[in-house]
Design a protein around this motif. Structure first.
Motif, PDB file in Angstrom:
ATOM      1  N   SER A 120      -1.450   2.340  -2.943  1.00 19.05           N
ATOM      2  CA  SER A 120      -0.236   3.014  -3.402  1.00 19.05           C
ATOM      3  C   SER A 120       0.253   2.476  -4.745  1.00 19.05           C
ATOM      4  CB  SER A 120       0.882   2.839  -2.369  1.00 19.05           C
ATOM      5  OG  SER A 120       1.266   1.474  -2.272  1.00 19.05           O
ATOM      6  N   ILE A 121      -0.257   1.317  -5.156  1.00 21.36           N
ATOM      7  CA  ILE A 121       0.225   0.672  -6.380  1.00 21.36           C
ATOM      8  C   ILE A 121      -0.712   0.983  -7.537  1.00 21.36           C
ATOM      9  CG2 ILE A 121       0.694  -1.537  -7.512  1.00 21.36           C
ATOM     10  CD1 ILE A 121       1.673  -2.616  -4.871  1.00 21.36           C
ATOM     11  N   GLU A 122      -0.222   1.800  -8.453  1.00 21.56           N
ATOM     12  CA  GLU A 122      -0.983   2.124  -9.663  1.00 21.56           C
ATOM     13  C   GLU A 122      -0.637   1.171 -10.803  1.00 21.56           C
ATOM     14  OE1 GLU A 122      -1.272   6.942  -8.743  1.00 21.56           O
ATOM     15  OE2 GLU A 122       0.131   6.197 -10.256  1.00 21.56           O
ATOM     16  N   LEU A 123       0.611   0.794 -10.891  1.00 18.34           N
ATOM     17  CA  LEU A 123       1.068  -0.191 -11.861  1.00 18.34           C
ATOM     18  C   LEU A 123       2.015  -1.154 -11.166  1.00 18.34           C
ATOM     19  CD1 LEU A 123       1.887   2.122 -14.940  1.00 18.34           C
ATOM     20  CD2 LEU A 123      -0.092   0.604 -14.708  1.00 18.34           C
ATOM     21  N   VAL A 124       2.031  -2.402 -11.620  1.00 18.34           N
ATOM     22  CA  VAL A 124       2.845  -3.431 -10.966  1.00 18.34           C
ATOM     23  C   VAL A 124       3.488  -4.323 -12.014  1.00 18.34           C
ATOM     24  CG1 VAL A 124       0.887  -5.034 -10.726  1.00 18.34           C
ATOM     25  CG2 VAL A 124       2.845  -5.225  -9.160  1.00 18.34           C
ATOM     26  N   ARG A 125       4.682  -4.822 -11.692  1.00 19.45           N
ATOM     27  CA  ARG A 125       5.333  -5.813 -12.541  1.00 19.45           C
ATOM     28  C   ARG A 125       5.749  -6.996 -11.675  1.00 19.45           C
ATOM     29  NH1 ARG A 125       6.665  -4.216 -17.765  1.00 19.45           N
ATOM     30  NH2 ARG A 125       8.235  -5.875 -17.960  1.00 19.45           N
ATOM     31  N   GLU A 230      10.708  15.563   0.526  1.00 13.48           N
ATOM     32  CA  GLU A 230      11.489  16.793   0.633  1.00 13.48           C
ATOM     33  C   GLU A 230      12.701  16.794  -0.291  1.00 13.48           C
ATOM     34  OE1 GLU A 230      14.449  18.425   4.036  1.00 13.48           O
ATOM     35  OE2 GLU A 230      12.381  18.120   4.699  1.00 13.48           O
ATOM     36  N   ILE A 231      13.408  15.671  -0.376  1.00 18.66           N
ATOM     37  CA  ILE A 231      14.635  15.629  -1.181  1.00 18.66           C
ATOM     38  C   ILE A 231      14.417  15.053  -2.581  1.00 18.66           C
ATOM     39  CG2 ILE A 231      16.053  15.445   0.888  1.00 18.66           C
ATOM     40  CD1 ILE A 231      16.454  12.472   0.251  1.00 18.66           C
ATOM     41  N   GLY A 232      13.189  14.645  -2.888  1.00 14.20           N
ATOM     42  CA  GLY A 232      12.906  14.118  -4.222  1.00 14.20           C
ATOM     43  C   GLY A 232      13.389  12.696  -4.446  1.00 14.20           C
ATOM     44  N   ALA A 233      13.508  11.931  -3.353  1.00 15.77           N
ATOM     45  CA  ALA A 233      13.907  10.525  -3.452  1.00 15.77           C
ATOM     46  C   ALA A 233      12.670   9.636  -3.530  1.00 15.77           C
ATOM     47  CB  ALA A 233      14.757  10.124  -2.248  1.00 15.77           C
ATOM     48  N   VAL A 234      12.872   8.433  -4.017  1.00 17.67           N
ATOM     49  CA  VAL A 234      11.796   7.449  -4.102  1.00 17.67           C
ATOM     50  C   VAL A 234      11.749   6.665  -2.793  1.00 17.67           C
ATOM     51  CG1 VAL A 234      10.974   5.387  -5.303  1.00 17.67           C
ATOM     52  CG2 VAL A 234      12.021   7.252  -6.612  1.00 17.67           C
ATOM     53  N   LEU A 235      10.613   6.665  -2.115  1.00 13.91           N
ATOM     54  CA  LEU A 235      10.443   5.884  -0.898  1.00 13.91           C
ATOM     55  C   LEU A 235       9.922   4.501  -1.265  1.00 13.91           C
ATOM     56  CD1 LEU A 235      10.463   5.637   2.198  1.00 13.91           C
ATOM     57  CD2 LEU A 235       8.088   6.479   2.178  1.00 13.91           C
ATOM     58  N   ILE A 236      10.707   3.481  -0.921  1.00 12.34           N
ATOM     59  CA  ILE A 236      10.345   2.096  -1.223  1.00 12.34           C
ATOM     60  C   ILE A 236      10.054   1.368   0.080  1.00 12.34           C
ATOM     61  CG2 ILE A 236      11.069  -0.078  -2.275  1.00 12.34           C
ATOM     62  CD1 ILE A 236      13.041   1.538  -3.987  1.00 12.34           C
ATOM     63  N   PHE A 237       8.849   0.850   0.209  1.00 13.98           N
ATOM     64  CA  PHE A 237       8.498  -0.014   1.327  1.00 13.98           C
ATOM     65  C   PHE A 237       8.676  -1.459   0.885  1.00 13.98           C
ATOM     66  CE2 PHE A 237       5.494   2.279   4.552  1.00 13.98           C
ATOM     67  CZ  PHE A 237       6.513   3.183   4.830  1.00 13.98           C
ATOM     68  N   ASP A 238       9.557  -2.170   1.563  1.00 18.58           N
ATOM     69  CA  ASP A 238       9.724  -3.600   1.334  1.00 18.58           C
ATOM     70  C   ASP A 238       8.702  -4.315   2.205  1.00 18.58           C
ATOM     71  OD1 ASP A 238      10.438  -6.277   1.473  1.00 18.58           O
ATOM     72  OD2 ASP A 238      12.594  -5.892   1.408  1.00 18.58           O
ATOM     73  N   GLU A 239       7.586  -4.696   1.590  1.00 19.45           N
ATOM     74  CA  GLU A 239       6.533  -5.416   2.313  1.00 19.45           C
ATOM     75  C   GLU A 239       6.452  -6.868   1.840  1.00 19.45           C
ATOM     76  OE1 GLU A 239       3.798  -3.996   4.603  1.00 19.45           O
ATOM     77  OE2 GLU A 239       3.388  -2.030   3.686  1.00 19.45           O
ATOM     78  N   VAL A 240       7.598  -7.410   1.437  1.00 14.24           N
ATOM     79  CA  VAL A 240       7.650  -8.801   1.012  1.00 14.24           C
ATOM     80  C   VAL A 240       7.101  -9.712   2.099  1.00 14.24           C
ATOM     81  CG1 VAL A 240       9.204 -10.703   0.409  1.00 14.24           C
ATOM     82  CG2 VAL A 240       9.511  -8.460  -0.652  1.00 14.24           C
ATOM     83  N   ILE A 251       1.491  -3.039   6.253  1.00 13.15           N
ATOM     84  CA  ILE A 251       1.616  -2.019   7.285  1.00 13.15           C
ATOM     85  C   ILE A 251       1.302  -0.639   6.722  1.00 13.15           C
ATOM     86  CG2 ILE A 251       3.308  -0.842   8.762  1.00 13.15           C
ATOM     87  CD1 ILE A 251       4.505  -3.584   9.376  1.00 13.15           C
ATOM     88  N   GLN A 252       1.644  -0.407   5.461  1.00 17.11           N
ATOM     89  CA  GLN A 252       1.381   0.906   4.861  1.00 17.11           C
ATOM     90  C   GLN A 252      -0.094   1.250   4.879  1.00 17.11           C
ATOM     91  OE1 GLN A 252       1.376   0.736   0.203  1.00 17.11           O
ATOM     92  NE2 GLN A 252       2.959  -0.700   0.880  1.00 17.11           N
ATOM     93  N   SER A 253      -0.949   0.257   4.611  1.00 16.86           N
ATOM     94  CA  SER A 253      -2.390   0.516   4.587  1.00 16.86           C
ATOM     95  C   SER A 253      -2.913   0.816   5.976  1.00 16.86           C
ATOM     96  CB  SER A 253      -3.123  -0.687   3.991  1.00 16.86           C
ATOM     97  OG  SER A 253      -2.731  -0.909   2.657  1.00 16.86           O
ATOM     98  N   GLU A 254      -2.391   0.115   6.982  1.00 14.58           N
ATOM     99  CA  GLU A 254      -2.850   0.323   8.353  1.00 14.58           C
ATOM    100  C   GLU A 254      -2.431   1.698   8.867  1.00 14.58           C
ATOM    101  OE1 GLU A 254      -4.869  -1.001  11.840  1.00 14.58           O
ATOM    102  OE2 GLU A 254      -4.836  -1.708   9.758  1.00 14.58           O
ATOM    103  N   LEU A 255      -1.221   2.123   8.521  1.00 15.24           N
ATOM    104  CA  LEU A 255      -0.717   3.410   9.006  1.00 15.24           C
ATOM    105  C   LEU A 255      -1.114   4.578   8.111  1.00 15.24           C
ATOM    106  CD1 LEU A 255       2.908   2.474  10.174  1.00 15.24           C
ATOM    107  CD2 LEU A 255       0.794   2.568  11.526  1.00 15.24           C
ATOM    108  N   GLY A 256      -1.602   4.283   6.922  1.00 16.22           N
ATOM    109  CA  GLY A 256      -1.977   5.354   6.000  1.00 16.22           C
ATOM    110  C   GLY A 256      -0.785   6.088   5.422  1.00 16.22           C
ATOM    111  N   ILE A 257       0.341   5.394   5.284  1.00 18.77           N
ATOM    112  CA  ILE A 257       1.544   5.975   4.682  1.00 18.77           C
ATOM    113  C   ILE A 257       1.671   5.450   3.256  1.00 18.77           C
ATOM    114  CG2 ILE A 257       4.062   6.170   4.835  1.00 18.77           C
ATOM    115  CD1 ILE A 257       3.785   5.618   7.842  1.00 18.77           C
ATOM    116  N   THR A 258       1.860   6.337   2.299  1.00 19.23           N
ATOM    117  CA  THR A 258       1.900   5.940   0.896  1.00 19.23           C
ATOM    118  C   THR A 258       3.325   5.983   0.362  1.00 19.23           C
ATOM    119  OG1 THR A 258      -0.322   6.851   0.556  1.00 19.23           O
ATOM    120  CG2 THR A 258       0.995   6.395  -1.412  1.00 19.23           C
ATOM    121  N   PRO A 259       3.952   4.832   0.182  1.00 19.37           N
ATOM    122  CA  PRO A 259       5.281   4.820  -0.438  1.00 19.37           C
ATOM    123  C   PRO A 259       5.160   5.063  -1.942  1.00 19.37           C
ATOM    124  CG  PRO A 259       4.531   2.583  -0.080  1.00 19.37           C
ATOM    125  CD  PRO A 259       3.485   3.477   0.521  1.00 19.37           C
ATOM    126  N   ASP A 260       6.269   5.409  -2.561  1.00 20.28           N
ATOM    127  CA  ASP A 260       6.261   5.596  -4.018  1.00 20.28           C
ATOM    128  C   ASP A 260       6.289   4.260  -4.742  1.00 20.28           C
ATOM    129  OD1 ASP A 260       6.455   8.514  -3.931  1.00 20.28           O
ATOM    130  OD2 ASP A 260       8.472   8.154  -3.137  1.00 20.28           O
TER     131      ASP A 260
END
Length: 439
Positions: A120-125, A230-240, A251-260
């Motif tokens: 899900s991470i194309e660019l990172v800071r 649906e509403i055009g919001a940014v989905l942020i997964f806090d996987e700290v 968890i995102q990789s295991e479930l196959g859910i892609t946060p923004d």
């Protein structure tokens, strides 16, 4: 309650008598630090232990006692205290110079390793903590969407400025928050029905961490993905905390859910100060310091931080991901954690001790609510924190170091032998205080 207080008082008296040097160190610290403390979570009554040194999965306090470290620096201590690969990477970095004040190749190296782990991470800071990662991720979401509101969840924690255990905290960064209930899609939909057009971001921990290691149900997390789109919001997964789980892709990789956007921290810095946020290039490009980019026109948004790319973190983090914490090693650690949870639940049968968590991250609770029915912080209403305090002091007396709130995070250095001894110590506590913990 009186019986629990008496049990705690007896343990506290024994603890104070056995740790005179820690007591003296704490009393000296109170002269310069408020309450002798500069990190709230480390304080506990009657006074905290002072550690003198650490090696592998062990700690030695200033009074000479040895402990098996099951706290794992709240998930940041994944590699233990003396991993040779990490130590050599830090030593090599030290020889090259402490601080450059410039770009260096290890920052791009670590960034690529993170991209390889998280599709899900194309660019990172990089930042210096998970708190800063949350700050910048939410800023990006508000700028990108030009919207003012942030959806959070009761019990959520996204760093020192984002506490939502029982409502917003006075220290919180002053965003406009909408608070939904964790694992409750109806509460999410209700807020979206009234405020959807104003929501910039939905930020969520795939497993609530500090409020009790409560996993998010897959259908709940999937629902958040669908509603954010649906509403055009940014989905942020806090996987700290949770980025280390399963195969090391979170968890995102295991479930196959892609946060923004994903926020990261803790162990990825190899034991050094670390935080990061990354995601879609279209969103992350607002921080591109070039005047224009392929995805954006106009001036960029500044993101400062003297130590964002500090040489020690970049070197240690890269060495850890590249040479130590492979997907296979991550899977093995996850399985070890699942096995420990199963054993703890087995010895706790017939008591009010509960265990929640995912893989190598877990928490102990004392509550009448069965573990499988703990879906949100509200399901822990009435849990007995006095028993947790008592357990904590008892486990210290048995040579096991964990958080006062019952939090446990395994390191790679903890062996099956040490974990079996821990299960037996827990069993001993439950037997000794049978009258206090029986269902």
């Amino acid at each position: 309650m009186q019986q629990i207080q008496e049990a705690y008082n007896a343990l506290a008296s024994e603890y104070a008598a056995n740790n005179p040097k820690s007591k003296a160190a704490y009393e000296a610290a109170t002269k310069s630090l408020p309450g002798g403390n500069t990190r709230t979570v480390l304080f506990y009554e009657p006074f905290p232990l002072y550690t003198e040194r650490a090696e592998d999965c062990h700690l030695w306090d200033v009074d000479g006692h040895k402990y098996v470290d099951l706290l794992g620096e709240y998930t940041a201590g994944l590699y233990g205290h003396s991993n040779v690969v990490i130590v050599e990477a830090i030593q090599a970095a030290l020889k090259r110079g402490l601080s450059f004040g410039s770009h260096h190749t290890d920052e791009a190296r670590l960034a690529q390793l993170i991209r390889d782990r998280f599709s899900s991470i194309e660019l990172v800071r990089f930042t210096n903590s998970g708190t800063e990662a949350s700050l910048m991720a939410l800023a990006a979401a508000k700028i990108y969407t030009n919207r003012p509101k942030i959806m959070v969840f009761e019990g959520g924690y996204h760093g020192g400025g984002f506490l939502f255990k029982s409502g917003p905290h006075p220290v919180n960064v002053p965003h406009e928050y909408l608070m939904a209930q964790y694992n409750d899609t109806d509460s999410v939909d209700e807020l979206i029905s009234t405020d959807g057009k104003d929501i910039a971001a939905i930020i969520v921990e795939p497993m609530i961490g500090s409020a009790g290691c409560i996993p998010g149900a897959p259908d709940f997390l999937t629902h958040l993905r669908a509603k954010a789109t649906e509403i055009g919001a940014v989905l942020i997964f806090d996987e700290v905390m949770t980025s280390r789980l399963y195969s090391g892709g979170g968890i995102q990789s295991e479930l196959g859910i892609t946060p923004d956007v994903t926020t990261l921290g803790k162990y990825i810095g190899g034991g050094m100060s670390f935080g990061a946020f990354g995601g879609k290039a279209e969103i992350m490009s607002i921080y591109d310091p070039r005047t224009t980019s392929i995805t954006r026109k106009g001036a960029s948004v500044p993101h400062a931080g003297t130590f964002n790319n500090n040489v020690l973190t970049m070197a240690a983090g890269s060495a850890g991901l590249e040479k130590v914490f492979s997907p296979g090693v991550a899977r093995a650690l996850h399985a070890r954690g699942d096995e420990l949870q199963s054993k703890l639940k087995a010895v706790a049968k017939g008591t009010i001790m509960r265990v929640t968590g995912c893989g190598s991250i877990m928490a102990i609770h004392f509550t009448a609510t069965p573990s499988e029915r703990i879906h949100s912080i509200r399901d822990l209403d009435g849990h007995n924190t006095f028993l947790l305090d008592t357990l904590h002091l008892y486990m210290l007396s048995q040579g096991f170091y964990l958080a006062r709130r019952g939090f446990i995070a395994l390191s790679l250095e903890v062996t099956a032998t040490e974990l079996d001894r821990f299960v037996e110590a827990i069993h001993g506590f439950l037997r000794h205080y049978d009258s206090l913990v029986s269902e």
